[in-house]
Design an enzyme around this catalytic site. Structure first.
Site, PDB file in Angstrom:
ATOM      1  N   ASP A   1       0.855  -1.182   0.000  1.00 52.93           N
ATOM      2  CA  ASP A   1       0.000   0.000   0.000  1.00 52.93           C
ATOM      3  C   ASP A   1       0.891   1.231   0.000  1.00 52.93           C
ATOM      4  O   ASP A   1       1.796   1.348   0.830  1.00 52.93           O
ATOM      5  CB  ASP A   1      -0.892   0.024   1.234  1.00 52.93           C
ATOM      6  CG  ASP A   1      -1.920  -1.094   1.229  1.00 52.93           C
ATOM      7  OD1 ASP A   1      -2.228  -1.623   0.147  1.00 52.93           O
ATOM      8  OD2 ASP A   1      -2.410  -1.442   2.315  1.00 52.93           O
TER       9      ASP A   1
ATOM     10  N   ASP B   1     -13.529  -5.283  -2.255  1.00 59.11           N
ATOM     11  CA  ASP B   1     -13.378  -5.169  -0.803  1.00 59.11           C
ATOM     12  C   ASP B   1     -14.728  -5.491  -0.181  1.00 59.11           C
ATOM     13  O   ASP B   1     -15.738  -4.859  -0.517  1.00 59.11           O
ATOM     14  CB  ASP B   1     -12.952  -3.761  -0.408  1.00 59.11           C
ATOM     15  CG  ASP B   1     -11.595  -3.375  -0.976  1.00 59.11           C
ATOM     16  OD1 ASP B   1     -10.807  -4.283  -1.271  1.00 59.11           O
ATOM     17  OD2 ASP B   1     -11.342  -2.165  -1.141  1.00 59.11           O
TER      18      ASP B   1
END
Length: 251
Positions: free
Chosen positions: A11, A130
């Site tokens: 990330d 997600d």
């Protein structure tokens, strides 16, 4: 079970790799290109970079670190986060990314998947999903970095992705993200029943047996972040253990 890929996830925020828990509480982990080069040498099969910065300035900065990553990469890598048009996707591939991952923009405009596939090929289009378990026990799709409940049923959404043009699904359990207590196996099985596309499982890896269980549940790729970034498990060590457990991996 086909060959299973081991995939570190990085990330990126403000040109640095960060990690948190359930998408929150971020702390810095390193430089995107340096960490990517290390993972290449350690035997990772692929890498996934997710840009979690929100501003337009960060979007432009992303082009710099993607180019830096491409210069050192010897394995395929995917870039995702904030991609809202096929032109952005094409630009990232032009800079060196092998695949792009789209999420919130695909929820808003499912036809974006097909437009990206038309210009890049389905093999280069990953749709990130997600999801969280609702009070009713069903998995729902979330957007905007896990902050927006779309109300969409996860399995129904995933079942639409291949006809729309996707080549792969990156499935993340928000509940499990960063917890290191194991992947959500029920979520993986539900996704596996919904599609024939390759599924990369994400969220919750903490021990080698977690990776093996996710592969058994139907995952084609095993993605993790903190356990790799903070040297809790090494890539070579993990692959050796997985091979011993009967999971087909490239050693």
């Amino acid at each position: 079970m086909g060959m299973i890929r081991v995939i570190p996830c990085l990330d990126v925020k403000d040109q640095r790799v960060v990690k948190g828990v359930s998408f929150r509480g971020l702390r810095e982990a390193g430089d995107p290109a340096e960490m990517g080069e290390t993972y290449c040498l350690e035997g990772a099969d692929e890498l996934v970079y997710l840009d979690i910065s929100a501003s337009w300035e960060s979007r432009r900065t992303r082009l710099d670190w993607v180019l830096n990553v491409a210069r050192v990469m010897t394995i395929p890598f995917t870039v995702g986060g904030g991609i809202s048009s096929e032109d952005e996707a094409v630009e990232l591939v032009r800079l060196g990314a092998d695949k792009v991952s789209i999420n919130s923009a695909a929820v808003r405009d499912p036809n974006l998947i097909g437009r990206c596939a038309l210009r890049l090929g389905s093999q280069a289009v990953v749709v990130a999903v997600d999801a969280k378990r609702g009070k009713d026990g069903r998995f729902r799709v979330f957007a905007k970095g896990g902050r927006e409940d779309t109300g969409m049923d996860m399995a129904e959404w995933i079942s639409r992705l291949e006809p729309l043009g996707a080549g792969e699904v990156l499935l993340t359990s928000i509940d499990k993200d960063g917890t290191r207590d194991g992947y959500d196996l029920e979520m993986i099985r539900s996704a596996r029943e919904a599609t024939g596309l390759p599924i990369i499982a994400s969220g919750g890896a903490g021990r080698p047996e977690h990776f093996a269980a996710a592969a058994e549940a139907g995952a084609d790729g095993l993605l993790a972040a903190s356990v790799f970034h903070y040297r809790i498990i090494g890539i070579r060590e993990l692959k050796g253990i997985l091979k011993g457990l009967g999971v087909p991996v490239r050693v």
